[in-house]
Design an enzyme around this catalytic site. Structure first.
Site, short mmCIF file in Angstrom:
data_model
loop_
_atom_site.label_atom_id
_atom_site.label_comp_id
_atom_site.label_asym_id
_atom_site.label_seq_id
_atom_site.Cartn_x
_atom_site.Cartn_y
_atom_site.Cartn_z
N ASN A 110 0.84 -1.20 0.00
CA ASN A 110 0.00 0.00 0.00
C ASN A 110 0.86 1.24 0.00
O ASN A 110 1.96 1.27 0.55
CB ASN A 110 -0.99 0.00 1.17
CG ASN A 110 -0.45 0.70 2.41
OD1 ASN A 110 -0.52 1.92 2.51
ND2 ASN A 110 0.12 -0.06 3.34
N PHE A 114 -1.54 8.23 4.26
CA PHE A 114 -2.32 8.89 5.33
C PHE A 114 -3.57 9.58 4.78
O PHE A 114 -3.81 10.77 5.03
CB PHE A 114 -1.48 9.93 6.08
CG PHE A 114 -0.45 9.37 7.03
CD1 PHE A 114 -0.39 8.02 7.33
CD2 PHE A 114 0.47 10.22 7.63
CE1 PHE A 114 0.56 7.51 8.22
CE2 PHE A 114 1.43 9.73 8.52
CZ PHE A 114 1.48 8.38 8.81
N SER A 173 5.53 5.27 8.70
CA SER A 173 4.88 5.04 7.42
C SER A 173 5.85 5.42 6.31
O SER A 173 6.45 6.50 6.35
CB SER A 173 3.62 5.89 7.29
OG SER A 173 3.21 5.86 5.93
N ASN A 175 5.00 6.13 3.34
CA ASN A 175 4.27 6.78 2.25
C ASN A 175 4.08 8.28 2.39
O ASN A 175 3.39 8.89 1.59
CB ASN A 175 2.91 6.09 2.08
CG ASN A 175 3.08 4.61 1.75
OD1 ASN A 175 3.88 4.27 0.89
ND2 ASN A 175 2.37 3.75 2.45
N THR A 176 4.64 8.86 3.44
CA THR A 176 4.68 10.32 3.57
C THR A 176 6.14 10.72 3.47
O THR A 176 6.92 10.39 4.36
CB THR A 176 4.07 10.78 4.92
OG1 THR A 176 2.68 10.43 4.93
CG2 THR A 176 4.21 12.28 5.11
N LYS A 214 5.68 3.59 17.06
CA LYS A 214 5.65 2.53 16.04
C LYS A 214 6.80 2.74 15.08
O LYS A 214 6.92 3.81 14.46
CB LYS A 214 4.31 2.54 15.29
CG LYS A 214 4.19 1.41 14.26
CD LYS A 214 2.77 1.24 13.79
CE LYS A 214 2.63 0.15 12.75
NZ LYS A 214 1.25 -0.03 12.30
N ASN A 243 6.02 -1.36 11.25
CA ASN A 243 5.21 -0.94 10.11
C ASN A 243 5.53 -1.81 8.87
O ASN A 243 6.22 -2.82 8.96
CB ASN A 243 5.46 0.54 9.84
CG ASN A 243 4.19 1.27 9.46
OD1 ASN A 243 3.48 0.81 8.57
ND2 ASN A 243 3.89 2.37 10.11
C1 LIG Z 1 -3.80 -1.09 3.58
C2 LIG Z 1 -2.94 -0.83 4.77
C3 LIG Z 1 -3.01 0.42 5.41
C4 LIG Z 1 -2.21 0.68 6.52
N1 LIG Z 1 -2.31 1.89 7.14
C5 LIG Z 1 -1.58 2.12 8.26
C6 LIG Z 1 -1.71 3.33 8.98
O1 LIG Z 1 -2.52 4.20 8.64
N2 LIG Z 1 -0.91 3.53 10.07
C7 LIG Z 1 -0.03 2.58 10.51
O2 LIG Z 1 0.66 2.80 11.52
N3 LIG Z 1 0.09 1.40 9.87
C8 LIG Z 1 -0.66 1.15 8.78
N4 LIG Z 1 -0.53 -0.05 8.13
C9 LIG Z 1 0.45 -1.04 8.63
C10 LIG Z 1 -0.18 -2.06 9.56
O3 LIG Z 1 -0.68 -1.45 10.73
C11 LIG Z 1 0.87 -3.12 9.97
O4 LIG Z 1 1.89 -2.48 10.70
C12 LIG Z 1 1.47 -3.83 8.76
O5 LIG Z 1 0.52 -4.02 7.75
C13 LIG Z 1 2.07 -5.18 9.14
O6 LIG Z 1 1.09 -6.05 9.64
P1 LIG Z 1 0.36 -7.18 8.72
O7 LIG Z 1 1.45 -7.91 8.01
O8 LIG Z 1 -0.40 -8.03 9.69
O9 LIG Z 1 -0.53 -6.44 7.79
C14 LIG Z 1 -1.32 -0.33 7.01
C15 LIG Z 1 -1.26 -1.56 6.36
C16 LIG Z 1 -2.06 -1.82 5.26
C17 LIG Z 1 -1.97 -3.18 4.60
#
Ligand SMILES: Cc1cc2nc3c(=O)[nH]c(=O)nc-3n(C[C@H](O)[C@H](O)[C@H](O)COP(=O)(O)O)c2cc1C
Length: 364
Positions: A110, A114, A173, A175-176, A214, A243
Site C-alpha cells: 500500500n 495517510f 509510514s 508513504n509520507t 511505532k 510498520n
Molecule cells: C492497507 C494498509 C493500510 C495501513 N495503514 C496504516 C496506517 O494508517 N498507520 C499505521 O501505523 N500502519 C498502517 N498499516 C500497517 C499495519 O498497521 C501493519 O503495521 C502492517 O501491515 C504489518 O502487519 P500485517 O502484516 O499483519 O498487515 C497499514 C497496512 C495496510 C496493509
C-alpha cells in the site's frame, strides 16, 4: 455464523479493487448485527501499559483509519483496536490505485499516504464511545504539508489523550515523504521530549494515557540502538514493531506487482518483522512492553511473535486472505501452547526465544 457468511463473501471481495473491498467491509461492519464473541479464556488476558487486555490480539492501524467501527471489531473478538492513522487536518492521500494484493505471496503493498478524515471527525467518534469499554487506541501522524511535523504530533496527543486508551506515534509510514526521518536520533529525541511533555500536561484531565512508538522494520541495527535508547530515556510506554517494509524479499512470486511503490505487509514481512522485534526486545531489556506486528497469519506465527518478545500482537493483511476465522485459530494455538507447558498465562512465554532469534542468519 460470521465464518460461513464471510467465506461466501470473500471471492466477491477479492474480485473488487482492494480499496473498494475495504470500504465495503467497513460499511458492512457498521450495519451488521454482530453477535458478541464468546468471552475469552482468562489465561489469554494480558496486562500492559497499565491496561487490562482480554486477549493479546489487536487490529493493527490502517484498517479503521477513521474510527468508524472499533466496537464492531471488539465484538468480533479482538482484544484491542488501534484506530488511525489520523492526521490533524483531513487529507486525501496519494492517487488511486494505491493498494495492491500479492495473492500468491499472501502479501499487500500500500501507498495510501495517510488518507484521513482528520482529527475533528475521528475525535467526535472516539468521544462518543469513550465510556463504552474495551481498549481502543489511536495512531497519529503528521499532515503531508505540515510546516512543523512535531507540532502536529503534540497537538494530536493533547486532543486524543482524553478519549483514547493509548496513543501511538507513527513515524514509520513509508508513504509520507520524509516522515521516517523523524526516526533519526536528533529528531526523535526532540519529538519524544515534546510529545511526553504534552502527555504530562494533559494527564490531570485525561489520566496517564500510554504513549507508544511505532517503528519501521527497515532500520539498521545501529539506528535501532539509538531509537530504543532514546525511547528508554524518555520513558515511552511501549513500542510497536513494526510498520510495512520498503524491501522486497527475493522469494516474492508476484514479481510484477512487487514493483509497485509502497510498503509491503503480510506473510512476506513475517521473518524481517519478527527479527526486528527480537532485536528490539533484547535492547529494551523489559523497560517497556512490545507489540509484535507484521505477517501474522497463523497460530504458529502469533506464538513466534510472543516468544520473540511481544506482549501483544496486531494483524491486518492476513484478514484479507484468511478472514476472521484466523482469530479463533490464534486463540486456540496460544491456549494449547500454554497447556503444553502447563502455564497459566502468556507472560512466561514473552521473549523466551528473543536471544535465539537474534542469532539466526539475517532474513533475506
Ligand atoms: C492497507 C494498509 C493500510 C495501513 N495503514 C496504516 C496506517 O494508517 N498507520 C499505521 O501505523 N500502519 C498502517 N498499516 C500497517 C499495519 O498497521 C501493519 O503495521 C502492517 O501491515 C504489518 O502487519 P500485517 O502484516 O499483519 O498487515 C497499514 C497496512 C495496510 C496493509
Amino acid at each position: 455464523m460470521i465464518g460461513p457468511f464471510e467465506r461466501l463473501l470473500r471471492p466477491f471481495l477479492h474480485a473488487l479493487d482492494p480499496e473498494d473491498a475495504h470500504r465495503l467491509t467497513i460499511e458492512m461492519l457498521k450495519f451488521a448485527p454482530l453477535p458478541r464473541a464468546a468471552g475469552d479464556d482468562k489465561r489469554l488476558a494480558v496486562r500492559a501499559f497499565g491496561l487490562n487486555f482480554p486477549n493479546p490480539i489487536g487490529m493493527a492501524a490502517g484498517f479503521d483509519k477513521n474510527a468508524e467501527v472499533p466496537d464492531a471489531l471488539l465484538r468480533l473478538g479482538f482484544g484491542f483496536v488501534e484506530a488511525g492513522t489520523v492526521t490533524p487536518l483531513p487529507q486525501r492521500g496519494n492517487p488511486r490505485p494505491r493498494v495492491f494484493r500479492l495473492t500468491a505471496d499472501r502479501g499487500v503493498i500500500n501507498r495510501l499516504g495517510f488518507n484521513s478524515q482528520g482529527a475533528e471527525a475521528v475525535l467526535r467518534r472516539l468521544a462518543a464511545r469513550a465510556n463504552a469499554g474495551g481498549i481502543v487506541g489511536i495512531n497519529i501522524g503528521a499532515n503531508k504539508d505540515a510546516a512543523d511535523r512535531i507540532a502536529d504530533y503534540v497537538r494530536l496527543i493533547e486532543r486524543f489523550a482524553p478519549v483514547a486508551s493509548y496513543v501511538t506515534i507513527n513515524i514509520s509510514s513509508p508513504n509520507t515523504p520524509g516522515l521516517r526521518d523523524l526516526q533519526q536520533a536528533g529528531a526523535l529525541d526532540d519529538l519524544l521530549a515534546r510529545v511526553i511533555d504534552a502527555r504530562e500536561r494533559v494527564t490531570r484531565r485525561a489520566g496517564p494515557t500510554p504513549v507508544l512508538l511505532k517503528i519501521a522494520p527497515d532500520l539498521s541495527l545501529a539506528e535501532l540502538d539509538d531509537m530504543v535508547g532514546i525511547a528508554r530515556v524518555h520513558r515511552i510506554d511501549g513500542m510497536i514493531v513494526g510498520n510495512t517494509t520498503l524491501t522486497r524479499p527475493a522469494s516474492l512470486r508476484e514479481m510484477k506487482i512487487a514493483k509497485e511503490a509502497g510498503g509491503l505487509s503480510g506473510r512476506p514481512l513475517l521473518r524481517l518483522a519478527t527479527r526486528m522485534l527480537a532485536e528490539t526486545s533484547v535492547r529494551a531489556e523489559g523497560a517497556f512492553p512490545l507489540i509484535g506486528v507484521g505477517g501474522i497469519d497463523s497460530g504458529a506465527a502469533a506464538l513466534a511473535k510472543i516468544r520473540a518478545g511481544a506482549s501483544l500482537i496486531q494483524l491486518y493483511s492476513a484478514l484479507v486472505f484468511r478472514g476472521l476465522g484466523l482469530m479463533a485459530e490464534i486463540k486456540a494455538a496460544l491456549l494449547s501452547a500454554l497447556a503444553r507447558d502447563s502455564l497459566d498465562s502468556l507472560s512466561e512465554l514473552i521473549g523466551a526465544d528473543a536471544a535465539a532469534v537474534t542469532a539466526e542468519p539475517w532474513p533475506q
